[in-house]
Write a protein that holds these residues in place. Structure first.
Motif, PDB file in Angstrom:
ATOM      1  N   ILE A 222      18.136   9.524   7.068  1.00 21.37           N
ATOM      2  CA  ILE A 222      17.647   8.440   7.900  1.00 21.37           C
ATOM      3  C   ILE A 222      16.740   7.537   7.071  1.00 21.37           C
ATOM      4  CG2 ILE A 222      17.773   9.823  10.010  1.00 21.37           C
ATOM      5  CD1 ILE A 222      14.645   9.925   9.865  1.00 21.37           C
ATOM      6  N   TRP A 223      16.625   6.311   7.523  1.00 22.84           N
ATOM      7  CA  TRP A 223      15.684   5.348   6.954  1.00 22.84           C
ATOM      8  C   TRP A 223      14.610   5.125   8.005  1.00 22.84           C
ATOM      9  CZ3 TRP A 223      17.037  -0.541   6.919  1.00 22.84           C
ATOM     10  CH2 TRP A 223      15.944  -1.274   6.430  1.00 22.84           C
ATOM     11  N   ALA A 224      13.375   5.470   7.679  1.00 23.45           N
ATOM     12  CA  ALA A 224      12.238   5.245   8.566  1.00 23.45           C
ATOM     13  C   ALA A 224      11.446   4.065   8.034  1.00 23.45           C
ATOM     14  CB  ALA A 224      11.365   6.496   8.648  1.00 23.45           C
ATOM     15  N   GLN A 225      11.282   3.049   8.881  1.00 25.01           N
ATOM     16  CA  GLN A 225      10.651   1.810   8.453  1.00 25.01           C
ATOM     17  C   GLN A 225       9.457   1.505   9.358  1.00 25.01           C
ATOM     18  OE1 GLN A 225      11.016   0.233   5.819  1.00 25.01           O
ATOM     19  NE2 GLN A 225      11.401  -1.949   5.961  1.00 25.01           N
ATOM     20  N   PRO A 226       8.291   1.148   8.776  1.00 23.39           N
ATOM     21  CA  PRO A 226       7.156   0.754   9.618  1.00 23.39           C
ATOM     22  C   PRO A 226       7.560  -0.371  10.560  1.00 23.39           C
ATOM     23  CG  PRO A 226       6.474   0.977   7.328  1.00 23.39           C
ATOM     24  CD  PRO A 226       7.971   1.062   7.339  1.00 23.39           C
ATOM     25  N   GLU A 227       7.171  -0.254  11.819  1.00 22.70           N
ATOM     26  CA  GLU A 227       7.657  -1.204  12.821  1.00 22.70           C
ATOM     27  C   GLU A 227       7.250  -2.638  12.507  1.00 22.70           C
ATOM     28  OE1 GLU A 227       6.045   0.122  16.509  1.00 22.70           O
ATOM     29  OE2 GLU A 227       4.034  -0.688  16.119  1.00 22.70           O
ATOM     30  N   GLU A 228       6.112  -2.828  11.827  1.00 26.52           N
ATOM     31  CA  GLU A 228       5.668  -4.194  11.549  1.00 26.52           C
ATOM     32  C   GLU A 228       6.522  -4.866  10.477  1.00 26.52           C
ATOM     33  OE1 GLU A 228       3.097  -1.521   8.871  1.00 26.52           O
ATOM     34  OE2 GLU A 228       3.947  -1.472  10.898  1.00 26.52           O
ATOM     35  N   ARG A 229       7.359  -4.076   9.763  1.00 24.00           N
ATOM     36  CA  ARG A 229       8.223  -4.638   8.715  1.00 24.00           C
ATOM     37  C   ARG A 229       9.657  -4.788   9.155  1.00 24.00           C
ATOM     38  NH1 ARG A 229       7.077  -0.918   3.683  1.00 24.00           N
ATOM     39  NH2 ARG A 229       8.835  -2.114   2.869  1.00 24.00           N
ATOM     40  N   VAL A 230      10.019  -4.213  10.296  1.00 25.89           N
ATOM     41  CA  VAL A 230      11.416  -4.221  10.713  1.00 25.89           C
ATOM     42  C   VAL A 230      11.913  -5.639  10.940  1.00 25.89           C
ATOM     43  CG1 VAL A 230      13.018  -3.583  12.576  1.00 25.89           C
ATOM     44  CG2 VAL A 230      11.410  -1.896  11.677  1.00 25.89           C
ATOM     45  N   GLY A 231      11.150  -6.471  11.584  1.00 25.07           N
ATOM     46  CA  GLY A 231      11.609  -7.819  11.882  1.00 25.07           C
ATOM     47  C   GLY A 231      11.434  -8.800  10.767  1.00 25.07           C
ATOM     48  N   ARG A 232      10.742  -8.389   9.676  1.00 26.67           N
ATOM     49  CA  ARG A 232      10.424  -9.327   8.598  1.00 26.67           C
ATOM     50  C   ARG A 232      11.351  -9.211   7.407  1.00 26.67           C
ATOM     51  NH1 ARG A 232       4.816  -7.632   8.398  1.00 26.67           N
ATOM     52  NH2 ARG A 232       5.144  -7.447   6.154  1.00 26.67           N
ATOM     53  N   VAL A 233      12.175  -8.151   7.393  1.00 28.24           N
ATOM     54  CA  VAL A 233      13.071  -7.979   6.256  1.00 28.24           C
ATOM     55  C   VAL A 233      14.488  -7.862   6.755  1.00 28.24           C
ATOM     56  CG1 VAL A 233      11.323  -6.872   4.832  1.00 28.24           C
ATOM     57  CG2 VAL A 233      12.789  -5.472   6.261  1.00 28.24           C
ATOM     58  N   ASP A 234      15.434  -8.309   5.963  1.00 28.24           N
ATOM     59  CA  ASP A 234      16.838  -8.143   6.298  1.00 28.24           C
ATOM     60  C   ASP A 234      17.265  -6.720   5.978  1.00 28.24           C
ATOM     61  OD1 ASP A 234      17.076 -10.788   7.054  1.00 28.24           O
ATOM     62  OD2 ASP A 234      17.576 -11.439   5.022  1.00 28.24           O
ATOM     63  N   LYS A 235      17.943  -6.094   6.922  1.00 29.54           N
ATOM     64  CA  LYS A 235      18.458  -4.740   6.673  1.00 29.54           C
ATOM     65  C   LYS A 235      19.643  -4.849   5.734  1.00 29.54           C
ATOM     66  CE  LYS A 235      19.049  -3.799  11.063  1.00 29.54           C
ATOM     67  NZ  LYS A 235      18.414  -4.914  11.696  1.00 29.54           N
ATOM     68  N   PRO A 236      19.700  -3.985   4.704  1.00 28.99           N
ATOM     69  CA  PRO A 236      20.806  -4.048   3.737  1.00 28.99           C
ATOM     70  C   PRO A 236      22.116  -3.626   4.367  1.00 28.99           C
ATOM     71  CG  PRO A 236      19.419  -2.142   3.335  1.00 28.99           C
ATOM     72  CD  PRO A 236      18.743  -2.922   4.393  1.00 28.99           C
TER      73      PRO A 236
END
Length: 236
Positions: A222-236
């Motif tokens: 799994i990829w766990a991402q801080p919620e504050e960064r989810v909307g700011r980066v494009d998912k690969p």
């Protein structure tokens, strides 16, 4: 890569050239050029070597307590003339202590837990918490962590709570309900801990990393991402 063809991981490298292609591509997108990557359970160095070569100005810290595979890891670092890796001969866990390392004929199943009849006690190894390591080594940033520790994942995260809050790293994490139960916990506890630190989860499906729904993964990365960064980066 230097490999042991008698070992499952070594055989996969020999025949296919890689084992975690999608995860390494993801890691390359999440580590900045000058960032810090922690490879927890580095084995022979698939992630360590790939990230060190892709990001030569980054710092890579590889934790591998198994002396036999660490020897191959060091050979792979040297064979690729890599200068930005530090190899730590310790495991990470919930407390700083000494623990028995259990090995078998598949190096990928080496663990601080005995969950298969093939496991044999192979060595006493040093266990650190990530938070203690950060304090003692004056680590000033962590951008990305990969964790592949065969049932010890929750212990690693419990020893990293301060670091998760301070640095907010992306995490690539292997989960397996069989090894987690052998360790005495349910995967829901692992996800709850990460949720308490405001992480969201993604799995690789249909050639992309997609959000985890209500049904939690039981045996995959799994990829766990801080919620504050989810909307700011494009998912690969």
């Amino acid at each position: 890569m230097v490999v042991d063809r008698s070992d499952r991981i070594g055989s996969l490298f020999f025949w296919f050239g890689a084992h975690h292609r999608h995860q390494i591509h993801l890691a390359e997108t999440q580590l900045t050029d000058d960032g810090v990557f922690l490879d927890v359970g580095a084995n022979i160095g698939e992630f360590t070597v790939a990230m060190a070569m892709a990001k030569p100005a980054a710092r890579v810290i590889a934790f591998e307590p198994n002396a036999a595979v660490r020897s191959i890891l060091l050979q792979n670092i040297g064979a690729n003339s890599i200068r930005n890796v530090r190899c730590i001969p310790s495991a990470l866990g919930e407390e700083s202590t000494m623990r028995t390392l259990y090995a078998c004929d598949d190096s990928a199943l080496t663990s601080l837990l005995s969950f298969t009849p093939k496991h044999i006690a192979s060595a006493q190894v040093d266990v650190l918490t990530l938070d203690d390591f950060v304090r003692s080594q004056a680590v000033d940033r962590i951008d990305l962590i990969k964790i592949d520790v065969e049932g010890y994942e929750l212990n690693v995260l419990r020893g990293a709570k301060e670091s998760l809050e301070r640095f907010r790293p992306s995490i690539i994490l292997e989960v397996n309900s069989i090894t987690s139960r052998a360790a005495g916990f349910e995967l829901s506890q692992l996800f709850d801990l990460l949720r308490s630190h405001r992480y969201q989860f993604f799995v690789y499906r249909r050639r992309s990393w997609t959000p985890v729904g209500s049904e939690l993964p039981t045996q995959e990365d799994i990829w766990a991402q801080p919620e504050e960064r989810v909307g700011r980066v494009d998912k690969p």
